[in-house]
Scaffold this motif. Structure first.
Motif, PDB file in Angstrom:
ATOM      1  N   PRO A   1      70.742  34.204 121.906  1.00 43.36           N
ATOM      2  CA  PRO A   1      71.072  32.745 121.800  1.00 43.36           C
ATOM      3  C   PRO A   1      72.646  32.376 122.131  1.00 43.36           C
ATOM      4  O   PRO A   1      72.910  31.539 122.752  1.00 43.36           O
ATOM      5  CB  PRO A   1      70.600  32.219 120.382  1.00 43.36           C
ATOM      6  CG  PRO A   1      69.716  33.241 120.065  1.00 43.36           C
ATOM      7  CD  PRO A   1      69.866  34.659 120.791  1.00 43.36           C
ATOM      8  N   PHE A   2      73.271  33.459 121.616  1.00 40.27           N
ATOM      9  CA  PHE A   2      74.811  33.443 121.918  1.00 40.27           C
ATOM     10  C   PHE A   2      75.158  34.217 123.032  1.00 40.27           C
ATOM     11  O   PHE A   2      75.851  33.917 124.198  1.00 40.27           O
ATOM     12  CB  PHE A   2      75.582  33.654 120.654  1.00 40.27           C
ATOM     13  CG  PHE A   2      77.156  33.648 120.960  1.00 40.27           C
ATOM     14  CD1 PHE A   2      77.720  32.482 121.069  1.00 40.27           C
ATOM     15  CD2 PHE A   2      78.118  34.811 121.283  1.00 40.27           C
ATOM     16  CE1 PHE A   2      79.233  32.360 121.380  1.00 40.27           C
ATOM     17  CE2 PHE A   2      79.233  34.718 121.440  1.00 40.27           C
ATOM     18  CZ  PHE A   2      79.743  33.413 121.341  1.00 40.27           C
ATOM     19  N   THR A   3      74.665  35.724 123.076  1.00 39.84           N
ATOM     20  CA  THR A   3      75.134  36.609 124.120  1.00 39.84           C
ATOM     21  C   THR A   3      74.470  36.299 125.493  1.00 39.84           C
ATOM     22  O   THR A   3      75.178  36.480 126.291  1.00 39.84           O
ATOM     23  CB  THR A   3      74.709  37.962 123.463  1.00 39.84           C
ATOM     24  OG1 THR A   3      73.494  38.047 123.294  1.00 39.84           O
ATOM     25  CG2 THR A   3      75.410  38.612 122.255  1.00 39.84           C
ATOM     26  N   GLY A   4      73.254  35.579 125.435  1.00 36.18           N
ATOM     27  CA  GLY A   4      72.676  35.390 126.618  1.00 36.18           C
ATOM     28  C   GLY A   4      73.071  34.051 127.321  1.00 36.18           C
ATOM     29  O   GLY A   4      73.267  34.072 128.499  1.00 36.18           O
ATOM     30  N   VAL A   5      73.046  33.158 126.422  1.00 38.59           N
ATOM     31  CA  VAL A   5      73.383  31.762 126.790  1.00 38.59           C
ATOM     32  C   VAL A   5      74.873  31.694 127.157  1.00 38.59           C
ATOM     33  O   VAL A   5      75.278  31.068 128.087  1.00 38.59           O
ATOM     34  CB  VAL A   5      72.818  30.649 125.789  1.00 38.59           C
ATOM     35  CG1 VAL A   5      73.666  29.189 125.993  1.00 38.59           C
ATOM     36  CG2 VAL A   5      71.447  30.720 125.531  1.00 38.59           C
ATOM     37  N   VAL A   6      75.961  32.348 126.486  1.00 40.07           N
ATOM     38  CA  VAL A   6      77.391  31.909 126.642  1.00 40.07           C
ATOM     39  C   VAL A   6      77.912  33.254 127.284  1.00 40.07           C
ATOM     40  O   VAL A   6      78.541  33.096 128.167  1.00 40.07           O
ATOM     41  CB  VAL A   6      77.968  31.533 125.239  1.00 40.07           C
ATOM     42  CG1 VAL A   6      79.671  31.470 125.500  1.00 40.07           C
ATOM     43  CG2 VAL A   6      77.414  30.285 124.982  1.00 40.07           C
ATOM     44  N   VAL A   7      77.817  34.436 126.653  1.00 41.93           N
ATOM     45  CA  VAL A   7      78.421  35.570 126.933  1.00 41.93           C
ATOM     46  C   VAL A   7      78.096  35.988 128.401  1.00 41.93           C
ATOM     47  O   VAL A   7      79.077  36.443 129.104  1.00 41.93           O
ATOM     48  CB  VAL A   7      78.400  36.659 125.923  1.00 41.93           C
ATOM     49  CG1 VAL A   7      78.920  37.886 126.320  1.00 41.93           C
ATOM     50  CG2 VAL A   7      79.009  36.257 124.500  1.00 41.93           C
ATOM     51  N   GLN A   8      76.839  36.189 128.400  1.00 39.05           N
ATOM     52  CA  GLN A   8      76.159  36.617 129.802  1.00 39.05           C
ATOM     53  C   GLN A   8      76.693  35.750 131.193  1.00 39.05           C
ATOM     54  O   GLN A   8      77.353  36.489 131.878  1.00 39.05           O
ATOM     55  CB  GLN A   8      74.570  36.647 129.858  1.00 39.05           C
ATOM     56  CG  GLN A   8      74.132  37.131 131.121  1.00 39.05           C
ATOM     57  CD  GLN A   8      72.703  36.924 131.389  1.00 39.05           C
ATOM     58  OE1 GLN A   8      72.265  36.180 132.127  1.00 39.05           O
ATOM     59  NE2 GLN A   8      71.879  37.590 130.293  1.00 39.05           N
TER      60      GLN A   8
END
Length: 366
Positions: A197-204
């Motif tokens: 939810p954070f690493t995939g949606v924003v960080v990636q």
């Protein structure tokens, strides 16, 4: 599975340029760091000359390869900054050093600078210094009640670093289609692929957009930047124009544009222990809203207590520091309050790995 394109529409409304008032650094950090951040903020407000766009790789910033005790990690931009001494050459820097370095080299907006630096300090460091690679030497750490040595970016999988990260071949030509190809490749080849939810949606997406937003060469002919293979291999030249820094709303627009073209980027979920078994959650059904970036940042906030319980003897200070960094982000994006979560979206999903289970279970309980 179902995808909802309306997730991204609110992001397009947040396109205004954000100023850099000193009050944006009203963070819960030590007084020395606060004074340094205030100095940086005032210097940026006074920066108007074009020659400040030039990024030197000579003199004090001539490349120096890492020594055997210097830390390097998965981020090519941070590695280059350390090799050119824009942040400490040992690979361990403080919040203010990361903010100053990324602004000087890339023209990253201070709002985005501040959040990323604070987030790294909380989850990969000891609330002030943190490593761009693996665990730093004990002598570089403070005394803030750590339960175990911080692991740096290299040890932050699904907390800061994500799956489906970019690789080098032809990335400078087709970043978004290449990201879609890598996303599908992960589904087909990685039994434990997880789009967080954070690493995939924003960080990636940051790993992809930062390449062409920061590593392209800016000029009068190409004010938005020009990037080919040769420029990518020697990207120190001219950064973004003063007054056109890459801010959180700017990044939100890039995230939105990519998601409109490839809505699978916003599918939170992963493979169920074998390849080609991806099970994802429709974010609109999950949170009843339509702003993917707000969802991602709110997820990071809501799951922080569970993650931090394993890092600090007391989570009060790191939580206060995280919340103070997130407050201006929520304000800039106009994030609605997260009222409820539809738990049924997670039924029949058994993701492999305790860390993933912990992330999802923490959010479901909210």
């Amino acid at each position: 599975m179902k995808y909802s394109l309306c997730l991204a529409t609110l992001g397009l409304q947040a396109s205004q340029v954000i100023a850099f008032p000193a009050r944006m650094f009203d963070l819960n950090i030590n007084e020395g760091e606060k004074r340094e951040l205030a100095r940086i903020s005032l210097a940026v407000e006074a920066s108007t000359k074009r020659d400040l766009q030039y990024v030197s790789n000579q003199g004090a910033h001539q490349i120096v390869p890492p020594g055997k005790n210097d830390l390097r990690g998965p981020c090519p931009g941070l590695n280059a900054m350390t090799n050119h001494n824009y942040i400490p050459h040992n690979g361990v820097a403080t919040i203010s050093q990361f903010i100053q370095g990324t602004y000087n080299v890339f023209g990253m907006g201070l709002d985005l600078d501040a959040f990323l630096a604070v987030y790294g300090a909380i989850f990969d460091g000891d609330l002030t210094p943190w490593s761009i690679g693996g665990p730093p030497p004990a002598g570089l750490l403070g005394k803030v009640g750590l339960l175990s040595p911080p692991q740096g970016i290299s040890g932050s999988h699904n907390k800061y670093e994500s799956d489906a990260s970019p690789t080098r071949p032809d990335l400078y030509q087709y970043p978004t289609p290449f990201r879609a190809k890598r996303f599908q490749q992960s589904i087909e080849q990685n039994s434990f692929f997880f789009n967080g939810p954070f690493t995939g949606v924003v960080v990636q997406p940051a790993a992809y957009t930062f390449i062409y937003r920061f590593m392209s060469n800016k000029s009068a002919e190409y004010p938005d930047g020009y990037l080919n293979g040769n420029v990518l291999k020697s990207f120190f030249a001219y950064k973004r124009a003063i007054g056109d820094e890459y801010t959180i709303p700017f990044f939100n627009n890039d995230l939105t544009a990519a998601a409109l073209q490839y809505p699978q980027f916003l599918s939170v979920g992963g493979n169920l222990g074998k390849v080609n078994s991806f099970a994802g959650v429709d974010l609109v059904n999950l949170r009843g809203g339509n702003n993917a970036m707000c969802f991602a940042y709110q997820f990071a906030q809501q799951t922080a207590p569970d993650i931090l319980n394993g890092l600090f003897s007391s989570i009060t200070k790191p939580l206060d520091q995280l919340n103070s960094a997130l407050a201006p982000v929520f304000s800039q994006l106009g994030c609605p309050q997260l009222a409820k979560v539809d738990n049924s979206q997670f039924q029949n999903m058994n993701f492999e790995g305790a860390a993933i289970d912990k992330l999802l279970s923490a959010y479901i309980r909210f």
